[in-house]
Structure formats: C-alpha cells, structure tokens
Write a protein that holds these residues in place. Structure first.
Motif, PDB file in Angstrom:
ATOM      1  N   ARG A 150       0.854  -1.213   0.000  1.00  0.00           N
ATOM      2  CA  ARG A 150       0.000   0.000   0.000  1.00  0.00           C
ATOM      3  C   ARG A 150       0.882   1.252   0.000  1.00  0.00           C
ATOM      4  O   ARG A 150       0.659   2.195  -0.781  1.00  0.00           O
ATOM      5  N   ALA A 177       1.227   3.979  -2.964  1.00  0.00           N
ATOM      6  CA  ALA A 177       0.991   5.421  -2.744  1.00  0.00           C
ATOM      7  C   ALA A 177       2.156   6.249  -3.286  1.00  0.00           C
ATOM      8  O   ALA A 177       1.958   7.293  -3.942  1.00  0.00           O
ATOM      9  N   ARG A 234       2.088   6.221  -7.058  1.00  0.00           N
ATOM     10  CA  ARG A 234       0.994   7.046  -7.558  1.00  0.00           C
ATOM     11  C   ARG A 234       1.372   8.526  -7.500  1.00  0.00           C
ATOM     12  O   ARG A 234       1.082   9.294  -8.423  1.00  0.00           O
ATOM     13  N   ARG A 285      -1.152  -6.080  -3.384  1.00  0.00           N
ATOM     14  CA  ARG A 285      -1.778  -5.650  -2.124  1.00  0.00           C
ATOM     15  C   ARG A 285      -3.068  -6.437  -1.893  1.00  0.00           C
ATOM     16  O   ARG A 285      -3.335  -6.937  -0.805  1.00  0.00           O
ATOM     17  N   ALA A 318      -2.284  10.461  -1.921  1.00  0.00           N
ATOM     18  CA  ALA A 318      -2.079   9.270  -2.765  1.00  0.00           C
ATOM     19  C   ALA A 318      -2.525   8.015  -2.011  1.00  0.00           C
ATOM     20  O   ALA A 318      -3.157   7.125  -2.591  1.00  0.00           O
ATOM     21  N   GLN A 319      -2.200   7.977  -0.714  1.00  0.00           N
ATOM     22  CA  GLN A 319      -2.621   6.813   0.087  1.00  0.00           C
ATOM     23  C   GLN A 319      -4.136   6.715   0.139  1.00  0.00           C
ATOM     24  O   GLN A 319      -4.719   5.637   0.020  1.00  0.00           O
ATOM     25  N   GLU A 364      -6.247   7.885  -2.062  1.00  0.00           N
ATOM     26  CA  GLU A 364      -6.719   7.459  -3.394  1.00  0.00           C
ATOM     27  C   GLU A 364      -6.616   5.950  -3.552  1.00  0.00           C
ATOM     28  O   GLU A 364      -7.528   5.304  -4.064  1.00  0.00           O
ATOM     29  N   GLU A 365      -5.472   5.390  -3.097  1.00  0.00           N
ATOM     30  CA  GLU A 365      -5.298   3.942  -3.181  1.00  0.00           C
ATOM     31  C   GLU A 365      -6.330   3.221  -2.337  1.00  0.00           C
ATOM     32  O   GLU A 365      -6.894   2.212  -2.746  1.00  0.00           O
ATOM     33  N   ASP A 366      -6.598   3.753  -1.143  1.00  0.00           N
ATOM     34  CA  ASP A 366      -7.598   3.122  -0.277  1.00  0.00           C
ATOM     35  C   ASP A 366      -8.979   3.211  -0.901  1.00  0.00           C
ATOM     36  O   ASP A 366      -9.774   2.265  -0.810  1.00  0.00           O
ATOM     37  N   ILE A 421      -9.602   3.273  -4.109  1.00  0.00           N
ATOM     38  CA  ILE A 421      -9.632   2.288  -5.195  1.00  0.00           C
ATOM     39  C   ILE A 421      -9.865   0.888  -4.624  1.00  0.00           C
ATOM     40  O   ILE A 421     -10.607   0.068  -5.176  1.00  0.00           O
ATOM     41  N   ASP A 422      -9.230   0.620  -3.487  1.00  0.00           N
ATOM     42  CA  ASP A 422      -9.379  -0.694  -2.841  1.00  0.00           C
ATOM     43  C   ASP A 422     -10.825  -0.906  -2.392  1.00  0.00           C
ATOM     44  O   ASP A 422     -11.390  -1.993  -2.572  1.00  0.00           O
ATOM     45  N   ARG A 451     -12.959  -1.613  -5.350  1.00  0.00           N
ATOM     46  CA  ARG A 451     -12.745  -2.993  -5.833  1.00  0.00           C
ATOM     47  C   ARG A 451     -13.490  -3.988  -4.962  1.00  0.00           C
ATOM     48  O   ARG A 451     -14.111  -4.934  -5.449  1.00  0.00           O
TER      49      ARG A 451
END
Lengths: 88, 382
Positions: free
Chosen positions: A12, A16, A19, A58, B40-41, B43-45, B47-48, B51
């Motif tokens: 993760r 980040a 990204r 991930r 960014a973190q 955004e990733e969360d 997206i997760d 999903r």
C-alpha cells in the motif's frame, strides 16, 4: 518473517509513492515537448504498470486466506475430454 | 467487512480527501509533499474500497460448476477461516493418545503378567526374533509343543492387554488415581476378564456386600483363610496391572442390580450348573505348571475407595488386608433371594443335609451369575 497483512501494508505504501510520482510526471507531460515528452510518457506507462502490479499484490496479500475461490489457479475447472483424440 | 462498512469507510476517506485538498492549496511547498503522499494513500484506499464493493456485487449467474466458496461468498469463507483458526489455537488434546495408551498397556502387562516359566522363556526368545521352530530346536523340544505354549502365552497377554487398555482408556488423566466404574459395561468386562470366577465372587461379597471373611466362609462353605488368599491374589494382580496407588470403585449398585436381573432370568437348573468343576478337574488331572518368578515382591500399598450412592468407604491394603469394620451395605436383596430359591430347590429335591448343600450351591450360583454376565458382555465379539 513479516505476516501477509504487514506485506500488504508495505505494498500500500509503495503504491501510494508510485501514484504520487505518477501524478507528478503526468502533471509535467502537457508542458513537455518532443523527446522529453515521449520520455515522460514512457515513464508514466511503466509506472502505471508497476502501480497496477502493486495494487494486485496488495489485494492478494490482504485477502489471501479469505478470497473467494472461483477456480482460478486450481484444477476445479480442468476437464478431461471423454474422447481420446489420438484414437481413430 | 460488510458492504455497509466499506461504504462508510469510503465516505470517511472522501471527506478526508476533501479536507487534504483544501489544505494542499493553502500549504507551503515543504509540507505539500507530505500532504500529497497522504492524498495518494487515500486514493489507493478508495480504489481498494471500490474494488471490494465490485467484488461483492455478482455480475454473472452462479453455475453448477461454481465452488462452495464462491457460491457462499466471502462470509462463508471468513467463517471457515475463523473455525480453522480456533481449532489450530486450541492446542493438542490433553492426555495420552490411544496409541500411547495401548503401548503403556502392552509394556505394563508384559512386565507384570503371570506367565509360566516356559511361556516366559519362549516368549522372550520369540520377541528376540526367533521363530517357533527355531526356539524348539534351541530348547530341544517338539515344535508343536513350543508353538502351543507360545499361543497360550500370547493369548493370556492379549486378554490382559485388552482389559487394561479398556480401563486406561476410560481414565481422564493418569495421575495416580484409577477410577473403576463398574456401571460401564466395558470396564466391568475388563475387570471380569482379569479375575478368576472365585476371585470375582469373593471380591463382590467382601467389598460389594461388605461381608466379613468368616461370613463369606460360612456362606460358601469355604475356610476363611482360603478366601483371604483368593482376595489377596486378586488384589495383587490388580495392583500389578493397574497403574496408580489409589483406586476408586464405583457402580456397585449397578453391579448388584445386574446380578439381580440375571438371577431373575435364570431357571432353577441353570442356577447351580457351572463355575467350579473345570477348576477342580484341572487340579486333579495334571500338575500345575511352574509359574515364572513374580516381578519384584513389593507390599501392597493401595488405597481402595468404594462409592455406593453417597456413601464412601475406604479400605487400606498393606501387608494384611484390614478387617472390614463397617456394617453390610447394598440393598441386601440378592443373597436372601438366592438362599430362598435354593432352599426351595432343596425341599423339592428332598436334600438331607441342607446346610452343606446350600453353602456349596450358593458359591456356585454366584459364580454362574458372573459367568453369564461375562458371556453377555462378550456377546458383541461374536
């Protein structure tokens, strides 16, 4: 040895960072010209591929024990044909 | 996580993202990097979360080839994982496994069994790897004799091992206290297998009815010293085989009820049929084989506790059997019923010396009852 959930957190963080860097590169592309622009676009393409892999890893490490089994990477969807093609 | 939880988390992340974006516009360049990393973190969360929500929404029809996990969904798999985790963390079951108990039974019986000299000698040679014919050649004996002796020795050991294993299996922990529950058919069968018919009868009368040695002697027409020798031999045998310095015997009420049930079923002719003739014939026909040396002579240091309903009586067994100072216990129905029935038989048969006849028949009748119980308990083997 790290557990899968710790590895998942690592992916993760890595995703980040990638990204963030990808966003920076994409922000520079419209202002760049010629070879420099092509270089930046290639870098962005590479990084987005890596980012996708980080996300997949991930997800895999986070849900390794609890993911639904749909037959992927198993033999449940393999079927042996009734007819042997070599025999005529 | 459920759909609702994921949606709530996504909402929190979106709120946080808005606040960070607002902070980013106002923040200086040095702090901007940290805020961008956090964005960014988030955004990733997000997206997760998206999903996970997509995975929860089935997009295709479930076919017959779908596995249980995908058909039941994540909840089923989560539940299965929790059950596996609990089972693994439960640890090993306490106590010895059945294989370890059997090994313990085999070792104990082999060490303490009452084999004859020849049986012990031939078994030692056979366990060292020699075959029957080889042992016969070495000992200069006939092959069939040696084979027969080995078979009898092994049969004796098998019987004792099975009986001991049954008793040990019923114990919770082998901590020095052996619990013998005579209400359990398996344990009762094991105890009857370990004792001779006389020992069964005398032990029952001594501890089950709590008669004194002289009373048992008068009842059975036997000298009280012989009764003491039989009881002592039985207790020594049990002391050698059963592991522990203390034993608790339960289920005497159930044993008495069982004896009364069998007594009611018996016909008059069957009552005094069997029990003693085989032993006497064995003694007169051929001389008794020489017994192997008894394993280390050690005094009996056993404490026996007998539980009958709510009453507990303790018998200390040391060099001498302590005399029983307690009154008779139990319902007291069995012996009078036996006596009455035998007296009726004596009257019908016009027996002259009733008292002598009665004392002989009482012990025979009791041995016959134990024989029938043992036969029925072994009925499942056939």
């Amino acid at each position: 040895m790290a557990s899968l959930s710790e590895i998942s957190d690592g992916y993760r963080e890595a995703a980040a960072l990638i990204r963030m860097r990808l966003d920076e590169i994409r922000a520079q592309i419209p202002e760049a010209q010629g070879a420099h622009r092509k270089k930046l676009e290639a870098k962005a393409a590479n990084l987005s591929g890596v980012l996708q892999q980080m996300r997949d890893m991930r997800q895999l490490t986070k849900e390794y024990y609890t993911r639904s089994r749909d037959g992927t990477y198993t033999c449940s969807q393999l079927r042996a044909s009734r007819l042997d093609g070599s025999k005529r | 996580m459920t759909k609702t939880e994921i949606k709530a988390r996504a909402k929190e992340l979106r709120d946080r993202k808005e606040s960070l974006e607002a902070a980013l516009t106002a923040a200086p360049a040095a702090e901007g990097r940290a805020i961008r990393l956090e964005l960014a973190q988030i955004e990733e969360d997000l997206i997760d979360c998206a999903r996970e929500l997509r995975a929860m929404t089935p997009r295709h029809k479930v076919s017959y080839r779908t596995t249980l996990a995908s058909a039941g969904g994540r909840e089923l798999v989560h539940a299965q994982y929790r059950i596996w985790k609990e089972l693994e963390s439960a640890g090993d079951p306490e106590g010895l496994s059945s294989q370890e108990l059997m090994r313990l039974a085999v070792r104990t019986v082999r060490k303490n069994a009452c084999l004859t000299v020849k049986q012990a000698e031939y078994l030692d040679a056979a366990e060292a790897g020699a075959r029957g014919a080889q042992v016969a050649r070495e000992k200069n004996r006939d092959r069939s004799t040696v084979t027969r002796t080995l078979q009898r020795g092994r049969a004796k050991l098998d019987r004792d091992i099975k009986a001991l294993y049954t008793i040990l299996e019923r114990q919770g922990e082998l901590d020095g206290l052996v619990v013998i529950d005579l209400e359990d058919p398996g344990v009762l069968r094991a105890m009857l297998d370990l004792l001779t018919p006389k020992q069964q009868t005398y032990l029952y009368l001594y501890y089950g009815e709590w008669l004194s040695l002289r009373e048992i002697g008068a009842l059975c027409g036997v000298d009280h010293a012989s009764i003491l020798r039989s009881i002592r031999a039985a207790l020594e045998r049990l002391d050698r085989l059963l592991l522990g310095s203390q034993a608790e015997v339960r289920g005497l009420d159930a044993l008495e009820a069982r004896l009364i049930t069998y007594f009611d079923r018996l016909e008059d002719q069957e009552l005094t049929k069997g029990g003693q003739t085989k032993d006497k014939q064995k003694n007169t026909r051929r001389k008794q084989p020489e017994k192997a040396d008894a394993p280390e002579e050690k005094p009996l240091t056993w404490m026996l506790e007998f539980v009958r309903g709510e009453e507990v009586r303790t018998a200390m067994l040391d060099q001498y059997l302590r005399p029983a100072f307690f009154p008779h216990w139990g319902s007291g129905r069995l012996l009078p019923m036996l006596r009455q029935r035998l007296l009726r038989q004596a009257k019908a048969g016009k027996i002259q010396q009733v008292r002598t006849w009665l004392s002989r028949k009482m012990s025979k009748a009791l041995r016959q009852l134990f024989l029938l119980i043992r036969r029925d308990l072994h009925a499942d083997d056939y």
